[in-house]
Design an enzyme around this catalytic site. Structure first.
Site, short mmCIF file in Angstrom:
data_model
loop_
_atom_site.label_atom_id
_atom_site.label_comp_id
_atom_site.label_asym_id
_atom_site.label_seq_id
_atom_site.Cartn_x
_atom_site.Cartn_y
_atom_site.Cartn_z
N ASN A 9 0.86 -1.19 0.00
CA ASN A 9 0.00 0.00 0.00
C ASN A 9 0.90 1.23 0.00
O ASN A 9 1.48 1.58 1.02
CB ASN A 9 -0.90 -0.01 1.25
CG ASN A 9 -1.70 1.28 1.35
OD1 ASN A 9 -1.86 1.99 0.36
ND2 ASN A 9 -2.19 1.57 2.54
N LYS A 11 0.04 4.29 -0.32
CA LYS A 11 -0.62 5.50 0.20
C LYS A 11 -0.41 6.65 -0.79
O LYS A 11 -0.41 6.42 -1.99
CB LYS A 11 -0.09 5.84 1.60
CG LYS A 11 -0.04 4.60 2.50
CD LYS A 11 0.25 4.93 3.93
CE LYS A 11 0.55 3.66 4.70
NZ LYS A 11 0.12 3.71 6.07
N HIS A 96 -9.49 1.11 4.59
CA HIS A 96 -8.20 1.30 5.28
C HIS A 96 -8.41 2.26 6.44
O HIS A 96 -9.22 3.19 6.36
CB HIS A 96 -7.17 1.87 4.30
CG HIS A 96 -5.79 1.88 4.86
ND1 HIS A 96 -5.35 2.89 5.69
CD2 HIS A 96 -4.76 0.99 4.76
CE1 HIS A 96 -4.10 2.61 6.05
NE2 HIS A 96 -3.72 1.48 5.51
N GLU A 98 -6.84 4.70 7.50
CA GLU A 98 -6.68 6.14 7.19
C GLU A 98 -7.93 6.68 6.52
O GLU A 98 -8.31 7.83 6.74
CB GLU A 98 -5.42 6.33 6.31
CG GLU A 98 -4.16 6.17 7.14
CD GLU A 98 -2.95 5.65 6.38
OE1 GLU A 98 -2.93 5.70 5.14
OE2 GLU A 98 -2.01 5.18 7.06
N GLU A 168 -5.61 -5.08 10.41
CA GLU A 168 -4.59 -4.05 10.63
C GLU A 168 -4.93 -3.27 11.90
O GLU A 168 -5.73 -2.32 11.84
CB GLU A 168 -4.58 -3.08 9.45
CG GLU A 168 -4.21 -3.71 8.13
CD GLU A 168 -3.58 -2.67 7.20
OE1 GLU A 168 -2.43 -2.87 6.83
OE2 GLU A 168 -4.22 -1.67 6.89
N GLY A 174 2.19 2.27 10.83
CA GLY A 174 3.17 3.35 10.74
C GLY A 174 3.79 3.74 12.06
O GLY A 174 4.38 4.82 12.18
N SER A 213 3.20 -2.08 10.45
CA SER A 213 4.64 -2.02 10.71
C SER A 213 5.38 -3.30 10.34
O SER A 213 6.33 -3.69 11.03
CB SER A 213 4.91 -1.61 12.16
OG SER A 213 4.44 -0.28 12.38
#
Ligand code: PEP
Length: 249
Positions: A9, A11, A96, A98, A168, A174, A213
């Site tokens: 991904n 992003k 996702h 985000e 996730e 991250g 991560s």
């Protein structure tokens, strides 16, 4: 035995030129193999270039990071599933964290997006995962199962059987913190049980990925965890050498 899936991904990184350069370098160092599946999720503006770069590599799939649930119309800034398909995408990332946290995506919106992806012939990859405060309250499984059940709620059984899911944990994305493999296995097993019940038996065709991560050093231990069928990787997928190491594990 499911083939491991390694999904990148990117992003909001890598426009068309950088995407082309990355993929050409990656393909040169990663010969075709049929024992794993690699998927790239570049930004929407880079999909067409990526589709062209990957045209002779059926072992490397292309996915779109986000779609709108409508087929077309007055939705400024959005991308439809069919548009992504036209660029060569066969997978759509949905929900996702985000998208959920920064752009207000709800469980119901993820359900519409999964359905739109499947209607257009894209395989939905639905992301689920709890925030740190939800984990600390001991509500990981209820949160994940709510996101999952609502997210897949508009899919037909045949669409369910061929979809992908990524667990996730939001606190692991991250941050340099990963779930312990045994903790990931507990959540993945609950997700697998849900599919077994929903599909009245075998849920072997559904790949359940872990994300949060992942890097070249922890890939081997995470991919070896029971019920972990693959990895969804953000930051560590942006360096071509690191990514090649990860997918070659
Ligand atoms: C992600 O964006 O899905 C992700 C898992 O990011 P990272 O690997 O950087 O934690």
């Amino acid at each position: 035995m499911r083939k491991p899936v390694f999904a990148a991904n990117w992003k909001m990184n890598y426009g068309p030129q950088e995407t082309r350069g990355f993929l050409l370098k990656f393909l040169a160092s990663y010969p075709p193999r049929d024992d794993r599946t690699v998927i790239f999720f570049p930004p929407a503006v880079s999909l067409a270039v990526a589709g062209f770069a990957l045209r002779d590599r059926p072992d490397v799939l292309l996915g779109v990071q986000n779609i709108h649930w409508e087929e077309k119309g007055a939705f400024t800034g959005e991308t439809s599933a069919q548009m992504a398909r036209d660029c060569g995408a066969t997978v759509a990332l949905v929900g996702h964290s985000e998208r959920r946290q920064l752009f207000g995506e709800t469980d119901e919106m993820t359900a519409r997006k999964c359905a739109a992806a499947a209607r257009a012939g894209l395989t939905p990859l639905l992301c689920v995962g709890e925030r740190a405060d939800e984990r600390d309250r001991g509500t990981t499984q209820p949160v994940v199962m709510r996101q999952l059940k609502t997210g897949v709620g508009r899919l037909e059984k045949t669409q369910l059987a061929s979809m992908l899911v990524a667990y996730e944990p939001v606190w692991a994305i991250g941050t340099g913190k990963t779930a312990r493999p045994e903790d990931a296995t507990i959540v993945h097993s609950a997700i697998r049980r849900y599919f077994r019940e929903a599909l009245s038996g075998s849920a072997d065709s559904v790949a359940i990925l872990y994300g949060g991560s992942v890097n070249a050093d922890n890939t081997a231990e995470l991919i070896a965890a029971p019920e972990v069928d693959g990895l969804l990787v953000g930051g560590a997928s942006l360096d071509v050498d690191t990514w090649t190491r990860i997918v070659s594990t």
